[in-house]
Design an enzyme around this catalytic site. Structure first.
Site, mmCIF file in Angstrom:
data_model
loop_
_atom_site.group_PDB
_atom_site.id
_atom_site.type_symbol
_atom_site.label_atom_id
_atom_site.label_comp_id
_atom_site.label_asym_id
_atom_site.label_seq_id
_atom_site.Cartn_x
_atom_site.Cartn_y
_atom_site.Cartn_z
ATOM 1 N N HIS A 49 0.634 -1.217 0.068
ATOM 2 C CA HIS A 49 -0.318 -0.311 0.235
ATOM 3 C C HIS A 49 1.112 1.168 0.100
ATOM 4 C CE1 HIS A 49 -3.387 3.011 1.309
ATOM 5 N NE2 HIS A 49 -4.364 1.801 0.414
ATOM 6 N N ILE A 55 1.762 4.808 1.646
ATOM 7 C CA ILE A 55 0.915 5.598 2.566
ATOM 8 C C ILE A 55 0.360 4.614 3.597
ATOM 9 C CG2 ILE A 55 0.955 7.351 0.774
ATOM 10 C CD1 ILE A 55 -2.615 6.646 0.414
ATOM 11 N N GLY A 58 -6.011 4.591 5.227
ATOM 12 C CA GLY A 58 -7.271 4.482 6.544
ATOM 13 C C GLY A 58 -7.935 4.731 6.992
ATOM 14 N N VAL A 59 -8.056 2.791 6.849
ATOM 15 C CA VAL A 59 -8.657 2.120 8.091
ATOM 16 C C VAL A 59 -7.671 1.989 9.204
ATOM 17 C CG1 VAL A 59 -9.869 1.050 6.667
ATOM 18 C CG2 VAL A 59 -7.932 0.349 7.269
ATOM 19 N N GLU A 63 -8.145 3.138 12.629
ATOM 20 C CA GLU A 63 -7.934 2.275 13.816
ATOM 21 C C GLU A 63 -6.961 2.975 15.044
ATOM 22 O OE1 GLU A 63 -7.954 -1.559 16.455
ATOM 23 O OE2 GLU A 63 -9.376 -1.028 14.795
#
EC number: 4.2.1.59
Length: 146
Positions: A49, A55, A58-59, A63
């Site tokens: 990723h 980067i 986003g998840v 979290e």
């Protein structure tokens, strides 16, 4: 205020999913916490990723905010997972991403308690890098007795 050893007492997560490195401010009376995650190029998620433009997903930012909020909840109740209580992430409202988080960034995590009803906790959370907004959301957690 809390090093990684104490954080491990309040979060059941372990590598590679423990996303809070240090708590720098914990105000039980004000019902807020400030913590951080040092984002290293060695994070396992950067392999996919994205290899040519890494980067932080986003998840995982969400979290990390939820984990900081969880520490706040545990501290407010004066309990630990070892006491038979866990928080499960169950949702978010008003979620927004503002900029990417890159290797070498220090992700600052901020959470403030909003409310609790029937074991459902709400926190106002945001994350920053170099004081610039990265992500914001209302994080919703369910308190469960084991």
């Amino acid at each position: 205020m809390m090093d990684i050893n104490e954080i491990r007492e309040y979060l059941p997560h372990r590598y590679p999913f423990l996303l809070v490195d240090r708590v720098v401010e914990l105000d039980i009376e004000g019902k807020r916490i400030r913590a951080y995650k040092n984002v290293s190029i060695n994070e396992p998620f950067f392999n996919g990723h994205f290899p040519e433009h890494p980067i932080m997903p986003g998840v995982l930012i969400i979290e990390a905010m939820a984990q900081a909020a969880g520490i706040l909840g545990f501290k407010m109740l004066d309990v630990k997972p070892a006491d038979g209580t866990l928080y499960y992430f169950v949702g978010s409202d008003k979620l927004r991403f503002r900029q990417p988080v890159l290797p070498g960034d220090q992700l600052q995590l901020h959470a403030k308690f909003i409310s609790v009803k029937r074991s459902i906790w709400k926190f106002d959370c945001h994350a920053t890098v170099d004081d610039k907004p990265v992500c914001s959301a209302e994080i919703i957690c369910a308190e469960r007795k084991l």
